[in-house]
Design an enzyme around this catalytic site. Structure first.
Site, PDB file in Angstrom:
ATOM      1  N   LEU A 151      12.316  -5.797  -0.724  1.00  0.00           N
ATOM      2  CA  LEU A 151      12.453  -4.378  -0.339  1.00  0.00           C
ATOM      3  C   LEU A 151      11.080  -3.733  -0.188  1.00  0.00           C
ATOM      4  O   LEU A 151      10.247  -3.835  -1.070  1.00  0.00           O
ATOM      5  CB  LEU A 151      13.245  -3.619  -1.418  1.00  0.00           C
ATOM      6  CG  LEU A 151      14.592  -4.245  -1.858  1.00  0.00           C
ATOM      7  CD1 LEU A 151      15.237  -3.382  -2.944  1.00  0.00           C
ATOM      8  CD2 LEU A 151      15.530  -4.450  -0.675  1.00  0.00           C
ATOM      9  N   GLU A 153       8.913  -0.271  -0.033  1.00  0.00           N
ATOM     10  CA  GLU A 153       9.104   1.134  -0.431  1.00  0.00           C
ATOM     11  C   GLU A 153       9.229   1.986   0.822  1.00  0.00           C
ATOM     12  O   GLU A 153       8.490   1.803   1.784  1.00  0.00           O
ATOM     13  CB  GLU A 153       7.929   1.606  -1.291  1.00  0.00           C
ATOM     14  CG  GLU A 153       8.083   1.133  -2.729  1.00  0.00           C
ATOM     15  CD  GLU A 153       7.137   1.846  -3.674  1.00  0.00           C
ATOM     16  OE1 GLU A 153       6.594   1.181  -4.552  1.00  0.00           O
ATOM     17  OE2 GLU A 153       6.929   3.064  -3.514  1.00  0.00           O
ATOM     18  N   PHE A 247       1.896  -7.188   9.958  1.00  0.00           N
ATOM     19  CA  PHE A 247       1.033  -7.317   8.777  1.00  0.00           C
ATOM     20  C   PHE A 247      -0.349  -7.848   9.121  1.00  0.00           C
ATOM     21  O   PHE A 247      -1.010  -8.486   8.304  1.00  0.00           O
ATOM     22  CB  PHE A 247       1.727  -8.142   7.672  1.00  0.00           C
ATOM     23  CG  PHE A 247       2.722  -7.313   6.922  1.00  0.00           C
ATOM     24  CD1 PHE A 247       3.896  -6.923   7.529  1.00  0.00           C
ATOM     25  CD2 PHE A 247       2.467  -6.846   5.644  1.00  0.00           C
ATOM     26  CE1 PHE A 247       4.812  -6.107   6.897  1.00  0.00           C
ATOM     27  CE2 PHE A 247       3.379  -6.023   4.974  1.00  0.00           C
ATOM     28  CZ  PHE A 247       4.553  -5.659   5.622  1.00  0.00           C
ATOM     29  N   CYS A 258       3.546  -3.933  -5.647  1.00  0.00           N
ATOM     30  CA  CYS A 258       3.976  -5.326  -5.455  1.00  0.00           C
ATOM     31  C   CYS A 258       2.863  -6.293  -5.057  1.00  0.00           C
ATOM     32  O   CYS A 258       2.590  -7.246  -5.788  1.00  0.00           O
ATOM     33  CB  CYS A 258       5.115  -5.380  -4.430  1.00  0.00           C
ATOM     34  SG  CYS A 258       6.577  -4.540  -5.039  1.00  0.00           S
TER      35      CYS A 258
END
Ligand code: UDX
Length: 415
Positions: A151, A153, A247, A258
């Protein structure tokens, strides 16, 4: 099915409301009465797109109840998700105290067959070597699964309901059968393996994403000196079918609860197993230096001492109020050490930063105030409201996020 979720943070509450949205009956267990009351009143303690709507629907249908009562919730459930925190220790290893406490509580309440699901991010080996022995103490029959979360944020609900895949690290066929029933109404492909492999999939996934970002930043730092655009470079690289463009956005570096934690935990686990972990140590090293480049570039244009330096953005990325491991914190500390005065604004993260710095920095009411009162502006978080070129007229701007400005003097961190 009846499901208990232990922990109502952004993983636990997202799990609870999404499971309820598929018709499961969910108990959300926590130790904070404040959180329990907020959830039962239909207000999520955390901001996540779509969370409040799903929560309200679940409460209306009587499919979700937040409670302090772990024992009876577990007893009335067929599946128990453990979604408690696994914070970093000083040396980068993860603290498993909350996992052990939750596992003990479950082990003491196995009044019939249940599948225990570890969804917290735990280093490879934890489910089998830490959680399983606690369950074995009960001398009862149970199922066990490690089901990592992916997940992000700000998009946690969407990622849970429509993510790329569901990973089930199960100890036996019976656990797999139950978990396939839990996820039967989810569209994602289900990938079945053993618990330790599932744990490593999570860490390898996040570490590779973090490595992509540090790679983009290292290449970006060189591109800047060559006077070429690293975004164009990565557009070209991303067309290689073996790679992919996401990314690879160079900038101020990664933050959040994370990537830094997970990469350091994998390094720590590797070193425990006598592996040097050279590459991942470099991923962290590049990332820790990147925010300071913003101050180095600023110093090319003015001496920050006794000057007012404006920060636009404090959160580790847009769409969240989270400042954990945010690049903004490293930049504020560096500027304060240079005797600069910091004036900052963020649409969501101000209260979180105020708790850390109190009155050591000035918190502005809006972005215009920051720009007006500062001698130079640093763009730290990619909030859409900062994407107003004329906002920066006649200013010195150091940009960490590739935001178009019509500043008088402009420096991009990697461009
Ligand atoms: C991440 C993973 O994406 C998610 O799968 C995992 O479950 C939890 O950790 P999150 O930390 O919430 O999610 O945010 P993410 O959107 O991944 O961004 C992490 C950081 O990387 C942010 O600081 C972001 O600004 C930065 N980033 C991201 C880049 O610098 N460049 C990029 O190209 C992408």
């Amino acid at each position: 099915m009846n499901i208990t979720v232990i922990g109502t943070g952004y993983v636990g509450l997202t799990t609870g409301v999404c499971m309820a949205s598929k018709g499961h009956k969910v108990y959300c267990v926590d130790i904070s009465k404040e959180k329990i009351d907020a959830i039962n009143s239909g207000t999520s303690p955390i901001y996540e797109e779509g969370m409040d709507d799903l929560l309200k629907q679940a409460l209306k249908k009587g499919l979700l109840k937040a409670t302090l009562d772990a024992e009876n919730s577990i007893k009335d459930s067929e599946v128990v998700f453990i979604c408690v925190g696994t914070p970093s220790r000083e040396d980068g290893s993860i603290n498993l105290d909350y996992i052990k406490t939750a596992a003990e509580t479950v082990s003491q309440n196995l009044n019939n067959y249940k599948v225990i699901v570890v969804k917290s991010t735990v280093v490879p080996g934890t489910t089998v070597n830490v959680v399983k022995p606690v369950m074995d103490k009960s001398k009862k029959s149970y199922g066990l699964c490690m089901n990592p979360e992916f997940l992000k944020e700000g998009t946690a609900v969407k990622d849970f309901l429509e993510g790329d895949r569901i990973v089930l690290g199960v100890i036996d066929d019976e656990s797999e059968d139950v978990m396939r029933k839990v996820y039967k109404d989810f569209p994602q492909k289900i990938f079945v393996t053993n618990p330790t492999t599932a744990e490593m999939i999570k860490y390898a996934n996040n570490s590779l994403l973090a490595a992509k970002i540090s790679f983009a930043n290292e290449v970006g730092n060189v591109c800047k000196k060559l006077g070429i655009n690293v975004y164009e470079v990565m557009d070209g690289v991303g067309m290689d079918k073996r790679l992919c463009r996401s990314f690879l956005n160079a900038g101020i570096g990664f933050g959040g609860s994370c990537f830094p934690k997970d990469v350091k935990a994998l390094i720590s686990k590797g070193e425990e197993l006598k592996e040097p972990m050279t590459l991942l140590k470099s991923v962290i090293s590049v990332n820790e230096k990147q925010p300071i480049k913003m101050v180095e570039l600023l110093k090319k244009h003015l001496n920050p001492a006794n000057k007012k330096i404006g920060l636009l953005g404090l959160a580790f990325k847009k769409g969240t109020d989270d400042v954990r491991e945010a690049p903004s914190l490293k930049i504020i500390d560096e500027l304060l050490s240079l005797k600069a005065e910091v004036i900052a604004y963020d649409p969501e993260a101000m209260s979180n930063v105020k708790k850390i710095y109190n009155n050591k920095i000035i918190l502005a009411d809006n972005k215009e105030e920051v720009v007006k009162k500062s001698d130079a502006v640093l763009i730290i978080t990619d909030w859409d409201e900062f994407k107003v070129p004329e906002l920066y007229k006649n200013k010195i701007v150091i940009d960490g996020r590739k935001i178009k400005t019509n500043a008088e003097i402009y420096e991009g961190i990697c461009w």
